[in-house]
Scaffold this motif. Structure first.
Motif, PDB file in Angstrom:
ATOM      1  N   UNK A  53       0.550  -1.276  -0.103  1.00  0.00           N
ATOM      2  CA  UNK A  53      -0.121   0.079  -0.072  1.00  0.00           C
ATOM      3  C   UNK A  53       0.864   1.180   0.071  1.00  0.00           C
ATOM      4  N   UNK A  54       2.152   1.113   0.740  1.00  0.00           N
ATOM      5  CA  UNK A  54       2.910   2.534   0.904  1.00  0.00           C
ATOM      6  C   UNK A  54       3.518   2.602  -0.531  1.00  0.00           C
ATOM      7  N   UNK A  55       4.197   1.653  -1.236  1.00  0.00           N
ATOM      8  CA  UNK A  55       4.526   1.737  -2.584  1.00  0.00           C
ATOM      9  C   UNK A  55       3.648   2.010  -3.523  1.00  0.00           C
ATOM     10  N   UNK A  56       2.275   1.696  -3.441  1.00  0.00           N
ATOM     11  CA  UNK A  56       1.411   2.165  -4.329  1.00  0.00           C
ATOM     12  C   UNK A  56       1.059   3.686  -4.167  1.00  0.00           C
ATOM     13  N   UNK A  57       1.012   3.924  -2.994  1.00  0.00           N
ATOM     14  CA  UNK A  57       0.902   5.392  -2.708  1.00  0.00           C
ATOM     15  C   UNK A  57       1.949   6.243  -3.203  1.00  0.00           C
ATOM     16  N   UNK A  58       3.245   5.795  -2.942  1.00  0.00           N
ATOM     17  CA  UNK A  58       4.274   6.324  -3.360  1.00  0.00           C
ATOM     18  C   UNK A  58       4.260   6.526  -5.031  1.00  0.00           C
ATOM     19  N   UNK A  59       3.896   5.416  -5.587  1.00  0.00           N
ATOM     20  CA  UNK A  59       3.894   5.493  -7.352  1.00  0.00           C
ATOM     21  C   UNK A  59       2.956   6.552  -7.497  1.00  0.00           C
ATOM     22  N   UNK A  60       1.645   6.508  -6.889  1.00  0.00           N
ATOM     23  CA  UNK A  60       0.732   7.491  -7.287  1.00  0.00           C
ATOM     24  C   UNK A  60       1.262   8.861  -7.259  1.00  0.00           C
ATOM     25  N   UNK A  61       1.849   9.116  -6.159  1.00  0.00           N
ATOM     26  CA  UNK A  61       2.647  10.515  -5.938  1.00  0.00           C
ATOM     27  C   UNK A  61       3.670  11.036  -6.953  1.00  0.00           C
ATOM     28  N   UNK A  62       4.321   9.844  -7.096  1.00  0.00           N
ATOM     29  CA  UNK A  62       5.254  10.061  -8.485  1.00  0.00           C
ATOM     30  C   UNK A  62       4.575  10.412  -9.745  1.00  0.00           C
ATOM     31  N   UNK A  63       3.676   9.805 -10.078  1.00  0.00           N
ATOM     32  CA  UNK A  63       3.073   9.963 -11.251  1.00  0.00           C
ATOM     33  C   UNK A  63       2.391  11.134 -11.398  1.00  0.00           C
ATOM     34  N   UNK A  64       1.900  11.533 -10.292  1.00  0.00           N
ATOM     35  CA  UNK A  64       1.230  12.880 -10.082  1.00  0.00           C
ATOM     36  C   UNK A  64       2.174  14.176 -10.242  1.00  0.00           C
ATOM     37  N   UNK A  65       3.334  13.879  -9.574  1.00  0.00           N
ATOM     38  CA  UNK A  65       4.471  14.710  -9.865  1.00  0.00           C
ATOM     39  C   UNK A  65       4.861  14.960 -11.312  1.00  0.00           C
ATOM     40  N   UNK A  66       5.167  13.728 -11.800  1.00  0.00           N
ATOM     41  CA  UNK A  66       5.499  13.914 -13.148  1.00  0.00           C
ATOM     42  C   UNK A  66       4.582  14.281 -14.145  1.00  0.00           C
ATOM     43  N   UNK A  67       3.282  13.977 -14.094  1.00  0.00           N
ATOM     44  CA  UNK A  67       2.360  14.773 -14.726  1.00  0.00           C
ATOM     45  C   UNK A  67       2.315  16.327 -14.683  1.00  0.00           C
ATOM     46  N   UNK A  68       2.291  16.922 -13.551  1.00  0.00           N
ATOM     47  CA  UNK A  68       2.518  18.253 -13.094  1.00  0.00           C
ATOM     48  C   UNK A  68       3.753  18.691 -13.517  1.00  0.00           C
ATOM     49  N   UNK A  69       4.906  18.053 -13.764  1.00  0.00           N
ATOM     50  CA  UNK A  69       6.084  18.628 -14.193  1.00  0.00           C
ATOM     51  C   UNK A  69       6.187  18.596 -15.808  1.00  0.00           C
ATOM     52  N   UNK A  70       5.566  17.808 -16.405  1.00  0.00           N
ATOM     53  CA  UNK A  70       5.289  17.579 -17.692  1.00  0.00           C
ATOM     54  C   UNK A  70       4.386  18.931 -18.195  1.00  0.00           C
ATOM     55  N   UNK A  71       3.381  18.970 -17.599  1.00  0.00           N
ATOM     56  CA  UNK A  71       2.328  20.251 -17.838  1.00  0.00           C
ATOM     57  C   UNK A  71       3.076  21.541 -17.695  1.00  0.00           C
ATOM     58  N   UNK A  72       3.938  21.554 -16.781  1.00  0.00           N
ATOM     59  CA  UNK A  72       4.649  22.838 -16.607  1.00  0.00           C
ATOM     60  C   UNK A  72       5.573  23.248 -17.641  1.00  0.00           C
ATOM     61  N   UNK A  73       6.439  21.884 -18.036  1.00  0.00           N
ATOM     62  CA  UNK A  73       7.235  22.298 -19.092  1.00  0.00           C
ATOM     63  C   UNK A  73       6.642  22.544 -20.540  1.00  0.00           C
ATOM     64  N   UNK A  74       5.478  21.925 -20.787  1.00  0.00           N
ATOM     65  CA  UNK A  74       4.601  22.136 -21.846  1.00  0.00           C
ATOM     66  C   UNK A  74       4.266  23.376 -21.975  1.00  0.00           C
ATOM     67  N   UNK A  75       3.800  24.062 -20.823  1.00  0.00           N
ATOM     68  CA  UNK A  75       3.398  25.407 -20.727  1.00  0.00           C
ATOM     69  C   UNK A  75       4.572  26.404 -21.191  1.00  0.00           C
ATOM     70  N   UNK A  76       5.826  26.283 -20.556  1.00  0.00           N
ATOM     71  CA  UNK A  76       6.874  26.828 -20.658  1.00  0.00           C
ATOM     72  C   UNK A  76       7.237  26.853 -22.403  1.00  0.00           C
ATOM     73  N   UNK A  77       7.241  25.664 -22.780  1.00  0.00           N
ATOM     74  CA  UNK A  77       7.531  25.684 -24.346  1.00  0.00           C
ATOM     75  C   UNK A  77       6.529  26.366 -25.184  1.00  0.00           C
ATOM     76  N   UNK A  78       4.973  26.256 -24.956  1.00  0.00           N
ATOM     77  CA  UNK A  78       4.104  26.786 -25.649  1.00  0.00           C
ATOM     78  C   UNK A  78       4.470  28.325 -25.712  1.00  0.00           C
ATOM     79  N   UNK A  79       4.770  28.842 -24.423  1.00  0.00           N
ATOM     80  CA  UNK A  79       4.960  30.342 -24.298  1.00  0.00           C
ATOM     81  C   UNK A  79       6.092  30.945 -25.206  1.00  0.00           C
ATOM     82  N   UNK A  80       7.191  29.864 -24.909  1.00  0.00           N
ATOM     83  CA  UNK A  80       8.658  30.162 -25.656  1.00  0.00           C
ATOM     84  C   UNK A  80       8.437  30.446 -27.061  1.00  0.00           C
ATOM     85  N   UNK A  81       7.707  29.229 -27.556  1.00  0.00           N
ATOM     86  CA  UNK A  81       7.439  29.230 -29.206  1.00  0.00           C
ATOM     87  C   UNK A  81       6.337  30.062 -29.583  1.00  0.00           C
ATOM     88  N   UNK A  82       5.472  30.868 -28.861  1.00  0.00           N
ATOM     89  CA  UNK A  82       4.419  31.592 -28.946  1.00  0.00           C
ATOM     90  C   UNK A  82       3.250  30.873 -29.859  1.00  0.00           C
TER      91      UNK A  82
END
Length: 111
Positions: A53-82
């Motif tokens: 259960x602890x590993x599943x919770x850690x995996x879910x938190x890691x996946x959520x963090x990866x999604x957040x970072x991807x979204x953040x990088x995507x928005x930066x690229x969208x802004x950089x390339x207008x």
């Protein structure tokens, strides 16, 4: 000297009496704990969770963090390339339809 011995015997008896009282109280507390119908409420701390259960919770938190970072990088690229989000969506759909990009794989850009 007799007086001291009598006093000493009383102290020993008093200690024995106190010990018996403590022993009785402890035994009663144990009986209350073992009784499933007892409303004796003892704080035991948080429930123990399994390693899986602890590993599943850690995996879910890691996946959520990866999604957040991807979204953040995507928005930066969208802004950089207008670009608009619609433009990026159209490019992604075109890549998926042409099978140049699979949903579960990260595309690698050739340099």
């Amino acid at each position: 000297m007799k007086y001291q011995k009598v006093q000493k015997q009383l102290d020993e008896r008093e200690k024995l009496r106190k010990f018996r009282e403590l022993d009785d109280a402890f035994a009663q507390a144990l009986r209350q704990l073992e009784d499933p119908n007892s409303d004796f409420n003892i704080p035991t701390g948080p429930p123990v969770r399994s390693i899986a259960a602890l590993e599943a919770e850690d995996q879910a938190a890691h996946s959520h963090e990866q999604e957040r970072l991807f979204e953040q990088r995507l928005k930066v690229l969208i802004g950089e390339y207008d670009l608009s989000e619609r433009d990026v969506s159209e490019v992604i759909h075109a890549l998926l339809e042409s099978k140049q990009w699979e949903l579960d794989r990260v595309p690698v850009a050739d340099k």
